[in-house]
Design a protein around this motif. Structure first.
Motif, PDB file in Angstrom:
ATOM      1  N   LYS A 226       0.823  -1.206   0.000  1.00  0.00           N
ATOM      2  CA  LYS A 226       0.000   0.000   0.000  1.00  0.00           C
ATOM      3  C   LYS A 226       0.861   1.261   0.000  1.00  0.00           C
ATOM      4  O   LYS A 226       0.388   2.342  -0.321  1.00  0.00           O
ATOM      5  CB  LYS A 226      -0.913   0.013   1.230  1.00  0.00           C
ATOM      6  N   HIS A 227       2.137   1.124   0.377  1.00  0.00           N
ATOM      7  CA  HIS A 227       3.045   2.265   0.431  1.00  0.00           C
ATOM      8  C   HIS A 227       4.352   1.905  -0.257  1.00  0.00           C
ATOM      9  O   HIS A 227       4.737   0.740  -0.341  1.00  0.00           O
ATOM     10  CB  HIS A 227       3.334   2.660   1.882  1.00  0.00           C
TER      11      HIS A 227
ATOM     12  N   GLY B 138      18.500   5.138  -0.280  1.00  0.00           N
ATOM     13  CA  GLY B 138      18.058   5.242   1.101  1.00  0.00           C
ATOM     14  C   GLY B 138      17.247   4.037   1.530  1.00  0.00           C
ATOM     15  O   GLY B 138      17.334   3.593   2.683  1.00  0.00           O
ATOM     16  N   ALA B 139      16.453   3.473   0.639  1.00  0.00           N
ATOM     17  CA  ALA B 139      15.679   2.272   0.959  1.00  0.00           C
ATOM     18  C   ALA B 139      16.603   1.083   1.173  1.00  0.00           C
ATOM     19  O   ALA B 139      16.383   0.250   2.063  1.00  0.00           O
ATOM     20  CB  ALA B 139      14.673   1.981  -0.153  1.00  0.00           C
ATOM     21  N   VAL B 140      17.650   0.984   0.343  1.00  0.00           N
ATOM     22  CA  VAL B 140      18.637  -0.089   0.523  1.00  0.00           C
ATOM     23  C   VAL B 140      19.296   0.037   1.899  1.00  0.00           C
ATOM     24  O   VAL B 140      19.483  -0.954   2.614  1.00  0.00           O
ATOM     25  CB  VAL B 140      19.695  -0.040  -0.594  1.00  0.00           C
ATOM     26  N   GLU B 141      19.626   1.267   2.275  1.00  0.00           N
ATOM     27  CA  GLU B 141      20.221   1.504   3.591  1.00  0.00           C
ATOM     28  C   GLU B 141      19.259   1.125   4.712  1.00  0.00           C
ATOM     29  O   GLU B 141      19.658   0.526   5.722  1.00  0.00           O
ATOM     30  CB  GLU B 141      20.627   2.972   3.708  1.00  0.00           C
ATOM     31  N   MET B 142      17.982   1.455   4.565  1.00  0.00           N
ATOM     32  CA  MET B 142      17.005   1.106   5.597  1.00  0.00           C
ATOM     33  C   MET B 142      16.826  -0.408   5.700  1.00  0.00           C
ATOM     34  O   MET B 142      16.625  -0.943   6.795  1.00  0.00           O
ATOM     35  CB  MET B 142      15.663   1.781   5.302  1.00  0.00           C
TER      36      MET B 142
ATOM     37  N   GLY C 125      11.798   2.077   6.969  1.00  0.00           N
ATOM     38  CA  GLY C 125      12.526   1.135   7.812  1.00  0.00           C
ATOM     39  C   GLY C 125      11.602   0.311   8.697  1.00  0.00           C
ATOM     40  O   GLY C 125      11.803  -0.905   8.871  1.00  0.00           O
ATOM     41  N   ARG C 126      10.578   0.958   9.287  1.00  0.00           N
ATOM     42  CA  ARG C 126       9.615   0.213  10.114  1.00  0.00           C
ATOM     43  C   ARG C 126       8.882  -0.830   9.281  1.00  0.00           C
ATOM     44  O   ARG C 126       8.669  -1.964   9.734  1.00  0.00           O
ATOM     45  CB  ARG C 126       8.619   1.182  10.763  1.00  0.00           C
ATOM     46  N   LEU C 127       8.489  -0.440   8.073  1.00  0.00           N
ATOM     47  CA  LEU C 127       7.780  -1.377   7.205  1.00  0.00           C
ATOM     48  C   LEU C 127       8.680  -2.557   6.842  1.00  0.00           C
ATOM     49  O   LEU C 127       8.246  -3.722   6.864  1.00  0.00           O
ATOM     50  CB  LEU C 127       7.314  -0.645   5.940  1.00  0.00           C
ATOM     51  N   ILE C 128       9.934  -2.279   6.524  1.00  0.00           N
ATOM     52  CA  ILE C 128      10.855  -3.359   6.161  1.00  0.00           C
ATOM     53  C   ILE C 128      11.076  -4.288   7.345  1.00  0.00           C
ATOM     54  O   ILE C 128      11.141  -5.518   7.186  1.00  0.00           O
ATOM     55  CB  ILE C 128      12.184  -2.771   5.649  1.00  0.00           C
ATOM     56  N   ARG C 129      11.180  -3.721   8.559  1.00  0.00           N
ATOM     57  CA  ARG C 129      11.353  -4.585   9.731  1.00  0.00           C
ATOM     58  C   ARG C 129      10.118  -5.466   9.941  1.00  0.00           C
ATOM     59  O   ARG C 129      10.239  -6.647  10.311  1.00  0.00           O
ATOM     60  CB  ARG C 129      11.643  -3.750  10.971  1.00  0.00           C
ATOM     61  N   ARG C 130       8.936  -4.926   9.716  1.00  0.00           N
ATOM     62  CA  ARG C 130       7.714  -5.739   9.822  1.00  0.00           C
ATOM     63  C   ARG C 130       7.735  -6.859   8.787  1.00  0.00           C
ATOM     64  O   ARG C 130       7.356  -7.999   9.078  1.00  0.00           O
ATOM     65  CB  ARG C 130       6.473  -4.870   9.636  1.00  0.00           C
ATOM     66  N   LEU C 131       8.185  -6.548   7.576  1.00  0.00           N
ATOM     67  CA  LEU C 131       8.286  -7.572   6.540  1.00  0.00           C
ATOM     68  C   LEU C 131       9.315  -8.629   6.915  1.00  0.00           C
ATOM     69  O   LEU C 131       9.099  -9.831   6.725  1.00  0.00           O
ATOM     70  CB  LEU C 131       8.671  -6.928   5.204  1.00  0.00           C
ATOM     71  N   ALA C 132      10.446  -8.177   7.461  1.00  0.00           N
ATOM     72  CA  ALA C 132      11.511  -9.109   7.825  1.00  0.00           C
ATOM     73  C   ALA C 132      11.049 -10.070   8.915  1.00  0.00           C
ATOM     74  O   ALA C 132      11.401 -11.258   8.907  1.00  0.00           O
ATOM     75  CB  ALA C 132      12.746  -8.333   8.281  1.00  0.00           C
ATOM     76  N   ARG C 133      10.239  -9.583   9.861  1.00  0.00           N
ATOM     77  CA  ARG C 133       9.818 -10.418  10.987  1.00  0.00           C
ATOM     78  C   ARG C 133       8.576 -11.238  10.682  1.00  0.00           C
ATOM     79  O   ARG C 133       8.487 -12.412  11.056  1.00  0.00           O
ATOM     80  CB  ARG C 133       9.563  -9.538  12.207  1.00  0.00           C
TER      81      ARG C 133
END
Length: 658
Positions: free
Chosen positions: A33-34, A101-105, A80-88
């Protein structure tokens, strides 16, 4: 023996995702969605994705999630929060990204899957692959403009640990991916952020000629895709279409799986070609794939609308609009009336069977009615066999529980602000070698030149006085030329370079004594990207002119590098490798709203310009106070035939960039 490339399918909704699995796709790419480059697709929530990824793992398939949007200054924390949610909670096999910047996050958020760099990242030549790998990328998605020889160059140059992905089917853009600002310049809806409104698909006029000159056909490599099978580093055949329905996904995936698995079987090849013809795409082209026999990418006087033409509207005896379909229409078929830029454009669902040659009466709707002769296209359908198959796959998905939504803590580590940004200066970036000027760095003004074969015309004694700008795109078949040019100007004393893409650092000799600046085509828009650029060796950056004024003014307080901004001049709507024909260079052409545009060719690329310049010089004092030190004026001179501009543009300064 080389492993066969995966068939990578698009999915913008659950039905298309299931259609991809049912058709035998090895991997599926989806959006959220984002932060997706296809924000018009339905896209998915984290909870939905968790179930989809679990189903894919059960079936030994992969799911890649596209987070390939340009991040604005305040976006890194949310990304970064979204990526962490995806990772977990989801654990997709890969993330697709364009923004540094997204790669860094992703790195900071602890994502352990693969990082795939999008075509929007503009990695267009072999040397750039090495920079991508050093950054931590596992895959690079190659641009659609490459021919097979150039794809092979990239395959042969691919460093260990990196693989390549190539589009084999789907929509083409007239401008180079990551180098199109048309939609953004015309109203703040950025293609780099998945909001493109496709102004290129409208009717344009030059003198007495008019047509959809920039509206591309769809790419279809079909039987030619077998020529990719011997490239050991090309591991993925990608199908475009996250806004398409399950019919399209099922047919295209099935066809390319057949072509991959049976490259020498003429009967299978014929079946696959028939499936692709029924996939409800636009008319197709091989584009540039065969260098000795390139195909046009546009058909200005023909329909390049998606879907299959099934009829044209006419008035019946009572005055109602109807058409007689050229093929049977089935319940749940989806029709589009007219082109997307028509005032009466709309979509209609078929509710009953209509035989070939029967009558389909267009339901009444609010607004302006379509004109007689308006074409009607079949854009999606639900055959009974496909519906039954999807129902079975829905049952499999229903058996998957998926993970539960969990909150996460994430605070990005952003760079420390540069304390002393240095003395400010102005760059006058000339479109050609200026007459009567000797190149200078006096009074805080620096002359800039685009590096080109004409560099030899600049006296060796003056080379060091110029700021040298590399182009926004460099292609594989010209990479060696650019390396020679750079070596030449370095030998003659050049030290100040502005790069058109971060990856162009690879064109410079090791240990070259330079102070490179990331130019405005690098699309730098957030502090996390600036931190990556600093680690790559950049000594400054010119921010993306797409940002709003508020966003531009906020960046210096977050930047580890001196920052610059484009203050004025003709900023291109886009850069294309496609031929301009039948339009002529140097002659203005008009949009449907009679807005003037013009084009100029530089090397293998054509730059398309609006007939009115960017100008935010009124805000220079604000920019200086915010901390900007580099101010660029693009001195591109329009052809004489282009009318004097009656206005200028502040681009998105006064808008909210979507």
């Amino acid at each position: 023996m080389k492993k066969l490339p995966e068939i990578l399918a698009p999915a913008g909704d659950t039905q298309s995702f299931l259609a991809a699995l049912a058709a035998g796709a090895d991997a599926v790419y989806v959006g959220m969605k984002h932060f997706s480059a296809r924000m018009q697709a339905d896209n998915f929530s984290v909870k939905e994705l968790a179930r989809m990824v679990e189903l894919a793992r059960r079936e030994d398939r992969k799911v890649y999630i596209a987070l390939n949007s340009m991040l604005k200054p305040t976006d890194p924390a949310a990304a970064g929060r979204l990526i962490r949610r995806l990772a977990r909670g989801v654990q997709p096999h890969a993330l697709i990204m364009q923004d540094l910047g997204a790669v860094e996050m992703a790195r900071q958020a602890g994502f352990e899957g693969e990082i795939h760099l999008s075509t929007l990242a503009n990695i267009t030549h072999p040397a750039a692959l090495h920079a991508a790998r050093r950054m931590g990328a596992d895959r690079v998605i190659l641009p659609r403009e490459l021919d097979i020889d150039e794809v092979r160059q990239c395959n042969d140059a691919c460093p260990e640990g990196l693989d390549l992905e190539l589009f084999v089917h789907g929509a083409l853009c007239y401008c180079v991916s990551g180098r199109c600002y048309w939609s953004s310049y015309m109203g703040g809806k950025s293609g780099l952020r998945g909001r493109c409104v496709q102004p290129c698909r409208r009717v344009y006029k030059q003198k007495s000629r008019e047509g959809r000159y920039f509206s591309c056909l769809d790419l279809s490599l079909d039987v030619l895709a077998r020529n990719l099978l011997d490239m050991e580093n090309l591991s993925s055949w990608k199908i475009e279409g996250r806004k398409k329905g399950p019919h399209y996904v099922f047919y295209t995936v099935t066809a390319y799986r057949m072509l991959r698995d049976n490259p020498g079987d003429p009967s299978v090849r014929k079946q696959a070609e028939d499936l692709l013809k029924q996939a409800l795409s636009r008319p197709t082209t091989h584009a540039r794939f065969l260098p000795q026999r390139q195909h046009p990418v546009t058909a200005p006087n023909d329909s390049t609308s998606s879907g299959m033409l099934v009829g044209k509207l006419a008035r019946d005896k009572k005055g109602a609009l109807e058409f007689k379909p050229r093929m049977e229409l089935q319940p749940q078929d989806f029709l589009r009336v007219g082109f997307e830029d028509d005032p009466w454009h709309r979509t209609v669902r078929v509710t009953r069977r209509v035989p070939k040659g029967g009558a389909f009466t267009l339901p009444h709707a609010k607004g302006r009615p379509p004109a007689a002769g308006t074409p009607v296209f079949l854009i999606d359908r639900r055959e009974k066999d496909l519906v039954d198959l999807l129902r079975r796959w829905e049952g499999r998905l229903a058996d998957v529980r998926g993970g539960s939504e969990t909150s996460v803590d994430f605070e990005p580590v952003l760079p420390v602000r540069l304390d002393k940004p240095g003395k400010g200066f102005t760059v006058l970036l000339h479109g050609s070698i200026p007459k009567g000027r000797r190149g200078g760095r006096e009074g805080g003004v620096v002359d800039g030149l685009w590096l080109s074969p004409r560099t030899a015309e600049v006296s060796r004694t003056l080379v060091s006085r110029y700021s040298w700008w590399l182009p926004p795109v460099i292609w594989p078949n010209e990479e060696d030329q650019w390396k020679r040019l750079i070596t030449q100007v370095l030998r003659n004393g050049a030290r100040h370079f502005v790069l058109g893409a971060p990856w162009q650092m690879e064109l410079f000799p090791e240990n070259a004594k330079i102070a490179p600046v990331a130019g405005p085509f690098c699309n730098v828009a957030n502090p996390a990207a600036l931190a990556v650029l600093e680690r790559m060796g950049f000594r400054g950056a010119i921010v993306s002119p797409e940002l709003s004024g508020e966003e531009v003014l906020s960046l210096p307080s977050m930047s580890p590098l001196p920052l610059g901004v484009v203050l004025s001049g003709y900023w291109p709507m886009g850069v294309t490798r496609n031929p301009l024909q039948p339009l002529k260079q140097g002659e203005p052409f008009l949009s449907p709203k009679r807005e003037p545009f013009w084009a100029r060719r530089y090397g293998q690329n054509t730059w398309i310009f609006p007939g009115w310049p960017l100008d935010i010089t009124a805000h220079q004092d604000e920019l200086k106070a915010a901390g900007y030190t580099i101010f660029v004026h693009m001195k591109e001179q329009p052809p004489r035939e282009v009318p004097e501009p009656s206005r200028s543009s502040s681009f998105n300064w006064d808008l909210t960039l979507l």
